[in-house]
Design a protein around this motif. Structure first.
Motif, mmCIF file in Angstrom:
data_model
loop_
_atom_site.group_PDB
_atom_site.id
_atom_site.type_symbol
_atom_site.label_atom_id
_atom_site.label_comp_id
_atom_site.label_asym_id
_atom_site.label_seq_id
_atom_site.Cartn_x
_atom_site.Cartn_y
_atom_site.Cartn_z
ATOM 1 N N ILE A 62 1.016 -1.297 -0.104
ATOM 2 C CA ILE A 62 0.017 0.091 0.035
ATOM 3 C C ILE A 62 0.945 1.146 0.129
ATOM 4 N N HIS A 63 0.651 2.045 -0.849
ATOM 5 C CA HIS A 63 1.539 3.318 -1.052
ATOM 6 C C HIS A 63 1.112 4.502 -0.226
ATOM 7 N N ALA A 64 -0.321 4.752 -0.199
ATOM 8 C CA ALA A 64 -0.916 5.880 0.331
ATOM 9 C C ALA A 64 -2.318 5.296 1.123
ATOM 10 N N VAL A 65 -2.729 5.997 2.193
ATOM 11 C CA VAL A 65 -3.759 5.760 2.896
ATOM 12 C C VAL A 65 -4.607 6.824 3.310
ATOM 13 N N THR A 66 -5.790 6.960 3.141
ATOM 14 C CA THR A 66 -6.698 7.999 3.538
ATOM 15 C C THR A 66 -7.769 7.519 4.662
ATOM 16 N N ILE A 67 -7.596 8.117 5.763
ATOM 17 C CA ILE A 67 -8.424 7.405 6.827
ATOM 18 C C ILE A 67 -9.588 8.580 7.493
ATOM 19 N N LYS A 68 -10.670 8.055 7.444
ATOM 20 C CA LYS A 68 -11.685 9.092 8.132
ATOM 21 C C LYS A 68 -12.349 8.110 9.193
ATOM 22 N N THR A 69 -12.441 8.789 10.438
ATOM 23 C CA THR A 69 -12.773 8.169 11.616
ATOM 24 C C THR A 69 -14.232 8.873 12.009
#
Length: 85
Positions: A62-69
């Protein structure tokens, strides 16, 4: 890496009410819903969801992660604007 593998990594590490993952081959988008997230700072929320993915990110799967919580209350209010993915 498959979406189900990412979901499994996160679900094995965290007790979430809902988890939504989208993965397009290098970019991963995660929506995590749990009430315990409401007790954490913004940075700690990101770190908590990011941690189970650290090894596969290090390996380059995985190269990029966008996280919404969200808490469950926030998710009920905002899911129509954020729904998956």
């Amino acid at each position: 890496m498959e979406t189900t593998e990412i979901e499994q990594l996160i679900n094995n590490a965290l007790e979430l009410d809902e988890l939504h993952v989208k993965f397009d081959g290098s970019q991963c988008t995660v929506i995590a819903v749990a009430d315990f997230l409401g007790e954490l700072s913004r940075v700690k929320k990101q770190q908590t969801v990011y941690a189970p993915l650290a090894e596969v990110i290090k390996e380059g799967k995985i190269h990029a992660v966008t996280i919404k919580t969200f808490t469950t209350e926030q998710w009920q209010r905002d899911k129509m604007f954020n729904l998956p993915l």
